[in-house]
Write a protein that holds these residues in place. Structure first.
Motif, short mmCIF file in Angstrom:
data_model
loop_
_atom_site.label_atom_id
_atom_site.label_comp_id
_atom_site.label_asym_id
_atom_site.label_seq_id
_atom_site.Cartn_x
_atom_site.Cartn_y
_atom_site.Cartn_z
N VAL A 84 4.92 5.74 -3.44
CA VAL A 84 4.72 4.48 -2.74
C VAL A 84 5.59 4.44 -1.49
O VAL A 84 6.79 4.73 -1.55
CB VAL A 84 5.05 3.29 -3.65
CG1 VAL A 84 4.96 1.97 -2.88
CG2 VAL A 84 4.11 3.26 -4.85
N THR A 85 4.97 4.11 -0.38
CA THR A 85 5.69 3.92 0.87
C THR A 85 5.70 2.44 1.19
O THR A 85 4.65 1.80 1.30
CB THR A 85 5.01 4.66 2.02
OG1 THR A 85 4.86 6.04 1.67
CG2 THR A 85 5.84 4.55 3.30
N TYR A 89 11.35 2.06 2.56
CA TYR A 89 11.73 2.84 1.39
C TYR A 89 10.54 3.60 0.81
O TYR A 89 9.39 3.25 1.03
CB TYR A 89 12.31 1.91 0.30
CG TYR A 89 13.45 1.07 0.79
CD1 TYR A 89 14.72 1.62 0.96
CD2 TYR A 89 13.27 -0.27 1.12
CE1 TYR A 89 15.77 0.86 1.43
CE2 TYR A 89 14.33 -1.04 1.59
CZ TYR A 89 15.57 -0.47 1.75
OH TYR A 89 16.61 -1.22 2.23
N TYR A 90 10.88 4.63 0.03
CA TYR A 90 9.89 5.37 -0.74
C TYR A 90 10.19 5.18 -2.23
O TYR A 90 11.35 5.02 -2.63
CB TYR A 90 9.96 6.87 -0.42
CG TYR A 90 9.75 7.23 1.03
CD1 TYR A 90 8.49 7.14 1.62
CD2 TYR A 90 10.79 7.70 1.81
CE1 TYR A 90 8.29 7.49 2.94
CE2 TYR A 90 10.62 8.05 3.13
CZ TYR A 90 9.36 7.95 3.70
OH TYR A 90 9.17 8.29 5.01
N PHE A 91 9.13 5.27 -3.03
CA PHE A 91 9.27 5.17 -4.48
C PHE A 91 8.41 6.24 -5.13
O PHE A 91 7.27 6.46 -4.71
CB PHE A 91 8.82 3.79 -4.98
CG PHE A 91 9.57 2.64 -4.37
CD1 PHE A 91 10.67 2.09 -5.02
CD2 PHE A 91 9.18 2.12 -3.14
CE1 PHE A 91 11.36 1.03 -4.45
CE2 PHE A 91 9.88 1.06 -2.56
CZ PHE A 91 10.97 0.52 -3.22
N VAL A 92 8.93 6.87 -6.16
CA VAL A 92 8.19 7.84 -6.96
C VAL A 92 8.28 7.37 -8.40
O VAL A 92 9.37 7.13 -8.92
CB VAL A 92 8.77 9.27 -6.81
CG1 VAL A 92 8.05 10.24 -7.74
CG2 VAL A 92 8.67 9.74 -5.36
N ALA A 93 7.11 7.24 -9.06
CA ALA A 93 7.10 6.63 -10.39
C ALA A 93 5.77 6.91 -11.06
O ALA A 93 4.80 7.33 -10.41
CB ALA A 93 7.31 5.12 -10.29
N PRO A 94 5.68 6.65 -12.36
CA PRO A 94 4.37 6.66 -13.03
C PRO A 94 3.59 5.41 -12.65
O PRO A 94 4.18 4.36 -12.37
CB PRO A 94 4.73 6.67 -14.52
CG PRO A 94 6.09 6.04 -14.59
CD PRO A 94 6.79 6.43 -13.32
N ASP A 95 2.28 5.51 -12.66
CA ASP A 95 1.41 4.39 -12.31
C ASP A 95 1.18 3.52 -13.54
O ASP A 95 0.10 3.53 -14.14
CB ASP A 95 0.08 4.92 -11.75
CG ASP A 95 -0.85 3.80 -11.31
OD1 ASP A 95 -0.35 2.73 -10.94
OD2 ASP A 95 -2.08 4.01 -11.33
N ASN A 96 2.22 2.77 -13.93
CA ASN A 96 2.12 1.93 -15.12
C ASN A 96 2.59 0.50 -14.88
O ASN A 96 2.80 -0.25 -15.84
CB ASN A 96 2.90 2.56 -16.28
CG ASN A 96 4.38 2.75 -15.94
OD1 ASN A 96 4.89 2.20 -14.96
ND2 ASN A 96 5.08 3.52 -16.77
N GLY A 97 2.77 0.14 -13.61
CA GLY A 97 3.21 -1.21 -13.29
C GLY A 97 4.69 -1.35 -13.07
O GLY A 97 5.16 -2.45 -12.72
N LEU A 101 6.98 -5.40 -8.87
CA LEU A 101 7.74 -6.33 -8.04
C LEU A 101 7.92 -5.79 -6.63
O LEU A 101 8.11 -6.57 -5.69
CB LEU A 101 9.08 -6.66 -8.69
CG LEU A 101 8.99 -7.44 -10.00
CD1 LEU A 101 10.39 -7.78 -10.52
CD2 LEU A 101 8.18 -8.70 -9.84
N ILE A 102 7.85 -4.49 -6.47
CA ILE A 102 7.88 -3.91 -5.11
C ILE A 102 6.59 -4.30 -4.40
O ILE A 102 6.61 -4.74 -3.24
CB ILE A 102 8.02 -2.39 -5.17
CG1 ILE A 102 9.23 -1.98 -6.03
CG2 ILE A 102 8.12 -1.81 -3.76
CD1 ILE A 102 10.54 -2.57 -5.60
N SER A 110 1.79 1.48 0.88
CA SER A 110 0.79 2.52 0.75
C SER A 110 1.07 3.27 -0.54
O SER A 110 2.21 3.70 -0.78
CB SER A 110 0.86 3.49 1.94
OG SER A 110 0.10 4.65 1.71
N VAL A 111 0.06 3.40 -1.39
CA VAL A 111 0.24 4.04 -2.69
C VAL A 111 -0.62 5.30 -2.73
O VAL A 111 -1.82 5.25 -2.46
CB VAL A 111 -0.17 3.09 -3.84
CG1 VAL A 111 0.07 3.75 -5.20
CG2 VAL A 111 0.60 1.77 -3.75
N ARG A 112 -0.01 6.41 -3.08
CA ARG A 112 -0.71 7.69 -3.16
C ARG A 112 -0.65 8.25 -4.57
O ARG A 112 0.40 8.19 -5.22
CB ARG A 112 -0.12 8.71 -2.18
CG ARG A 112 -0.31 8.33 -0.72
CD ARG A 112 0.28 9.35 0.24
NE ARG A 112 0.06 8.93 1.61
CZ ARG A 112 -1.05 9.17 2.31
NH1 ARG A 112 -2.02 9.89 1.76
NH2 ARG A 112 -1.19 8.73 3.53
#
Length: 262
Positions: A84-85, A89-97, A101-102, A110-112
């Protein structure tokens, strides 16, 4: 950045090797990384607790920080790894919610879906994607900042709404979102929910027990007295000076909180 920053938020705890291995993978790819532990004691498998944790911390870091968030009860399943951009900031995570809050707080994201498997460790285990998928992706992202290389944008990412207080006549019904290390009860009320004339007084019930003082600091509460306070994350908290509100009131996460508004 000469020393890229990567933060870690997990439910791994610190009694095992897991957090150390995440750091090892990052440092093999990016030896000059500055790694910051936000929290490794998120309630196990608790995506909401993870969401609250990263939301309370991420914006205090320098621009271009990579936030790695691994609270992943679906590890090994078809749930997607995402990048997620946001604005800074950038975020790296599982797509589980866990980044819900971000999505709510950032004006544009932007979500990839991360599909570029050459960034992963090989082989990829079924049980430790933090090591084999998320940590290397975070490191390569911090090293290159080339988000497009990791996968295509998606719009169907998983998100949930934070539970909001509900009006019920002259009261609002809320709940305890989490209990922090000090036993403070973090509710889903915010300062905006409080009556305008609240100056030092409040009418709350937590688990059926009254809380009638609105304090400015923890120290304003008498020994053993539960007080309400607007905490540093913006939520109304129930606290006991040098004590544990959860224990004094005999409640835990999910307990009903009633606020009289008139």
């Amino acid at each position: 950045m000469s020393n890229p920053i990567i933060t870690l938020t997990t439910d791994y705890g610190t009694n095992d090797h897991l957090v150390g291995v995440l750091k090892a993978v990052i440092l093999r790819i990016l030896p000059n990384a500055t790694i910051v532990d936000i929290n490794h004691h998120v309630v196990p498998f608790d995506v909401l607790d993870g969401a609250l944790t990263i939301a309370a911390a991420y914006s205090y870091f320098p621009a271009r920080t990579v936030h790695l968030v691994v609270v992943d009860p679906g590890v090994g399943t078809a749930r997607r790894p995402i990048l997620v951009t946001a604005d800074q900031y950038y975020f790296v995570a599982p797509d589980n919610g866990v980044l819900s809050l971000i999505y709510e707080r950032e004006a544009a994201v932007s979500v990839r879906h991360v599909t570029a498997e050459h960034y992963f460790l090989n082989p990829v285990s079924n049980t430790f994607h933090g090591r084999d998928v998320f940590a290397p992706v975070a490191a390569w992202l911090a090293k290159t900042s080339q988000t497009e290389a990791f996968g295509e944008e998606i719009t169907d990412y998983v998100r949930f709404a934070l539970p909001r207080p509900k009006a019920a006549g002259s009261t609002k019904k809320g709940l305890v979102l989490r209990v922090d290390t000090f036993g403070n009860l973090v509710t889903n009320f915010t300062a905006e929910d409080l009556p305008e004339a609240a100056e030092g007084k409040i009418k709350l019930q937590v688990g059926g027990k009254p809380v009638e003082k609105l304090a400015q600091t923890f120290a304003q509460g008498a020994a053993g007295e539960p007080v309400a306070i607007v905490g540093s994350s913006g939520f109304v908290e129930i606290a006991v000076n040098k004590g544990q509100a959860a224990r004094v009131l005999g409640v835990n996460r999910g307990a009903e909180v009633l606020l009289e508004t008139s």
